[in-house]
Scaffold this motif. Structure first.
Motif, PDB file in Angstrom:
ATOM      1  N   GLU A   2       0.814  -1.224   0.000  1.00  0.00           N
ATOM      2  CA  GLU A   2       0.000   0.000   0.000  1.00  0.00           C
ATOM      3  C   GLU A   2       0.842   1.267   0.000  1.00  0.00           C
ATOM      4  OE1 GLU A   2      -3.124  -0.155   2.970  1.00  0.00           O
ATOM      5  OE2 GLU A   2      -3.232  -2.344   2.809  1.00  0.00           O
ATOM      6  N   LEU A   3       2.163   1.109  -0.089  1.00  0.00           N
ATOM      7  CA  LEU A   3       3.053   2.273  -0.071  1.00  0.00           C
ATOM      8  C   LEU A   3       3.255   2.847  -1.469  1.00  0.00           C
ATOM      9  CD1 LEU A   3       5.731   1.247   2.571  1.00  0.00           C
ATOM     10  CD2 LEU A   3       4.131   3.177   2.697  1.00  0.00           C
ATOM     11  N   ALA A   4       2.156   3.099  -2.143  1.00  0.00           N
ATOM     12  CA  ALA A   4       2.162   3.758  -3.446  1.00  0.00           C
ATOM     13  C   ALA A   4       0.897   4.606  -3.513  1.00  0.00           C
ATOM     14  CB  ALA A   4       2.189   2.736  -4.579  1.00  0.00           C
ATOM     15  N   LYS A   5       0.880   5.567  -4.374  1.00  0.00           N
ATOM     16  CA  LYS A   5      -0.234   6.520  -4.399  1.00  0.00           C
ATOM     17  C   LYS A   5      -1.562   5.824  -4.648  1.00  0.00           C
ATOM     18  CE  LYS A   5      -1.320  11.144  -6.023  1.00  0.00           C
ATOM     19  NZ  LYS A   5      -0.868  12.302  -6.820  1.00  0.00           N
ATOM     20  N   ASP A   6      -2.508   6.100  -3.759  1.00  0.00           N
ATOM     21  CA  ASP A   6      -3.891   5.606  -3.831  1.00  0.00           C
ATOM     22  C   ASP A   6      -4.021   4.091  -3.678  1.00  0.00           C
ATOM     23  OD1 ASP A   6      -4.882   8.152  -4.031  1.00  0.00           O
ATOM     24  OD2 ASP A   6      -5.124   8.119  -6.195  1.00  0.00           O
ATOM     25  N   LYS A   7      -3.021   3.453  -3.088  1.00  0.00           N
ATOM     26  CA  LYS A   7      -3.106   2.020  -2.824  1.00  0.00           C
ATOM     27  C   LYS A   7      -3.539   1.713  -1.391  1.00  0.00           C
ATOM     28  CE  LYS A   7      -1.777   0.631  -6.887  1.00  0.00           C
ATOM     29  NZ  LYS A   7      -2.732  -0.090  -7.780  1.00  0.00           N
ATOM     30  N   ILE A   8      -3.499   2.700  -0.534  1.00  0.00           N
ATOM     31  CA  ILE A   8      -3.813   2.466   0.873  1.00  0.00           C
ATOM     32  C   ILE A   8      -5.290   2.105   1.046  1.00  0.00           C
ATOM     33  CG2 ILE A   8      -4.361   4.873   1.458  1.00  0.00           C
ATOM     34  CD1 ILE A   8      -2.728   4.383   4.075  1.00  0.00           C
ATOM     35  N   GLN A   9      -5.557   1.162   1.941  1.00  0.00           N
ATOM     36  CA  GLN A   9      -6.905   0.669   2.155  1.00  0.00           C
ATOM     37  C   GLN A   9      -7.541   1.309   3.397  1.00  0.00           C
ATOM     38  OE1 GLN A   9      -8.318  -1.660  -0.139  1.00  0.00           O
ATOM     39  NE2 GLN A   9      -6.454  -0.928  -1.179  1.00  0.00           N
ATOM     40  N   LEU A  10      -8.877   1.287   3.432  1.00  0.00           N
ATOM     41  CA  LEU A  10      -9.594   1.867   4.558  1.00  0.00           C
ATOM     42  C   LEU A  10      -9.184   1.210   5.872  1.00  0.00           C
ATOM     43  CD1 LEU A  10     -11.764   3.724   5.759  1.00  0.00           C
ATOM     44  CD2 LEU A  10     -13.451   1.926   5.267  1.00  0.00           C
ATOM     45  N   ILE A  18      -1.950   9.607  -1.062  1.00  0.00           N
ATOM     46  CA  ILE A  18      -3.314   9.644  -1.604  1.00  0.00           C
ATOM     47  C   ILE A  18      -3.490  10.894  -2.462  1.00  0.00           C
ATOM     48  CG2 ILE A  18      -4.352   8.319   0.291  1.00  0.00           C
ATOM     49  CD1 ILE A  18      -5.448  10.975   1.392  1.00  0.00           C
ATOM     50  N   SER A  19      -4.399  10.783  -3.418  1.00  0.00           N
ATOM     51  CA  SER A  19      -4.732  11.917  -4.286  1.00  0.00           C
ATOM     52  C   SER A  19      -5.874  12.719  -3.668  1.00  0.00           C
ATOM     53  CB  SER A  19      -5.173  11.389  -5.656  1.00  0.00           C
ATOM     54  OG  SER A  19      -6.334  10.583  -5.517  1.00  0.00           O
ATOM     55  N   SER A  20      -6.196  13.829  -4.294  1.00  0.00           N
ATOM     56  CA  SER A  20      -7.331  14.638  -3.840  1.00  0.00           C
ATOM     57  C   SER A  20      -8.629  13.850  -3.912  1.00  0.00           C
ATOM     58  CB  SER A  20      -7.445  15.907  -4.689  1.00  0.00           C
ATOM     59  OG  SER A  20      -6.308  16.725  -4.530  1.00  0.00           O
ATOM     60  N   GLU A  21      -8.752  12.993  -4.921  1.00  0.00           N
ATOM     61  CA  GLU A  21      -9.959  12.177  -5.087  1.00  0.00           C
ATOM     62  C   GLU A  21     -10.103  11.175  -3.938  1.00  0.00           C
ATOM     63  OE1 GLU A  21      -8.920  14.178  -8.657  1.00  0.00           O
ATOM     64  OE2 GLU A  21      -7.712  12.729  -7.491  1.00  0.00           O
ATOM     65  N   LYS A  22      -9.018  10.501  -3.590  1.00  0.00           N
ATOM     66  CA  LYS A  22      -9.053   9.551  -2.475  1.00  0.00           C
ATOM     67  C   LYS A  22      -9.264  10.277  -1.143  1.00  0.00           C
ATOM     68  CE  LYS A  22      -8.669   5.336  -3.991  1.00  0.00           C
ATOM     69  NZ  LYS A  22      -9.676   4.293  -3.655  1.00  0.00           N
ATOM     70  N   HIS A  23      -8.689  11.454  -1.034  1.00  0.00           N
ATOM     71  CA  HIS A  23      -8.887  12.273   0.159  1.00  0.00           C
ATOM     72  C   HIS A  23     -10.376  12.500   0.395  1.00  0.00           C
ATOM     73  CE1 HIS A  23      -9.216  16.045   2.456  1.00  0.00           C
ATOM     74  NE2 HIS A  23      -8.035  15.746   2.974  1.00  0.00           N
ATOM     75  N   GLU A  24     -11.093  12.854  -0.669  1.00  0.00           N
ATOM     76  CA  GLU A  24     -12.534  13.090  -0.554  1.00  0.00           C
ATOM     77  C   GLU A  24     -13.288  11.793  -0.252  1.00  0.00           C
ATOM     78  OE1 GLU A  24     -14.469  16.029  -0.711  1.00  0.00           O
ATOM     79  OE2 GLU A  24     -12.438  16.694  -0.241  1.00  0.00           O
ATOM     80  N   GLU A  25     -12.881  10.723  -0.861  1.00  0.00           N
ATOM     81  CA  GLU A  25     -13.556   9.435  -0.672  1.00  0.00           C
ATOM     82  C   GLU A  25     -13.491   8.980   0.783  1.00  0.00           C
ATOM     83  OE1 GLU A  25     -12.628   4.798  -1.790  1.00  0.00           O
ATOM     84  OE2 GLU A  25     -12.210   6.317  -3.330  1.00  0.00           O
ATOM     85  N   PHE A  26     -12.332   9.141   1.412  1.00  0.00           N
ATOM     86  CA  PHE A  26     -12.134   8.643   2.768  1.00  0.00           C
ATOM     87  C   PHE A  26     -12.651   9.601   3.848  1.00  0.00           C
ATOM     88  CE2 PHE A  26      -8.479   6.086   0.912  1.00  0.00           C
ATOM     89  CZ  PHE A  26      -9.129   4.863   1.055  1.00  0.00           C
TER      90      PHE A  26
END
Length: 244
Positions: A132-140, A167-175
């Motif tokens: 998960e140490l890559a952009k947007d790979k981290i899990q909830l 994380i990207s801006s999109e993942k930031h919003e998702e989480f």
């Protein structure tokens, strides 16, 4: 004053070192407040008021909004520690924390310091699986584990992960949403996401009030009023039965 993230990172690392913390462990804020003689009060306040810090000579005081979640309160404490110990020529500030607003340089620095202090880079990487140490790979599940381990609010953790380009801006919003429900579904305790600490005092409030009274700096009635504010009825305590 120019924004220099590296300087704030250095200040956070220095504060950890000064308080006997390594570069990856979570901060026990109550212990830090006690060891640094920071009198801290928790009171229910309006939603827009996160906290306040006052410094007068060697005396340091923090007020925290107990209506905010515990995670938010932890971030606010760390934010106020920047004002009290790292901001030059600081005296007083009421704060709305976690905004990372660069238009107010001292507040931005305090937010950045809080994020770095509570969630050190080494500690985050240590608890994120390699996959998960890559952009947007981290899990909830990892995000919830991180915020629980570091006692952090979700918003502060997401800012930190975005700052580290995980994380990207999109993942930031998702989480950002359904924080408490996500923790429940993963079997985690939800206390971190709830308000609390109403009326809690960390430090020697009573002792300081008594010293002021003994020095005749305050009247007896004002001393009694101060003690009543923390739920101590001096006259009632004096009439308790022996051994009670």
């Amino acid at each position: 004053m120019l924004i220099n993230n590296n300087i704030i990172s250095k200040k956070a690392a220095e504060f950890r070192q000064d308080n006997g913390l390594n570069s990856s462990e979570p901060v026990l804020l109550k212990s830090v407040l006690l060891s640094n003689n920071v009198l801290t009060l928790f009171k229910p306040l309006s939603p827009s008021f996160s906290g306040m810090a006052i410094k007068s000579g060697e005396n340091r005081f923090i007020l925290i909004n107990s209506n905010h979640s515990l995670g938010k309160q932890h971030f606010t404490i760390a934010h106020e520690l920047y004002h009290l110990f790292k901001q030059p020529d600081f005296r007083f500030k009421s704060c709305q924390t976690g905004r990372f607003d660069k238009s107010d340089i001292n507040e931005y620095h305090a937010d950045l310091f809080a994020a770095e202090l509570l969630m050190p880079e080494d500690g985050l990487y240590k608890h994120i699986p390699d996959a998960e140490l890559a952009k947007d790979k981290i899990q909830l599940s990892t995000i919830v584990k991180l915020e629980q381990y570091f006692n952090s609010s979700r918003s502060a953790l997401l800012y930190r992960l975005k700052h580290l380009k995980l994380i990207s801006s999109e993942k930031h919003e998702e989480f950002r949403y359904d924080v408490k429900r996500g923790a429940v579904n993963l079997g985690f305790d939800t206390k971190l996401y709830e308000k609390g600490n109403d009326g809690l005092i960390i430090g020697q409030y009573g002792q300081l009030a008594k010293e002021l009274y003994d020095k005749e700096s305050i009247s007896e009635s004002y001393f009694m009023s101060l003690m009543m504010d923390i739920g101590k009825d001096i006259y009632s305590d004096l009439t308790d039965e022996p051994g009670q």
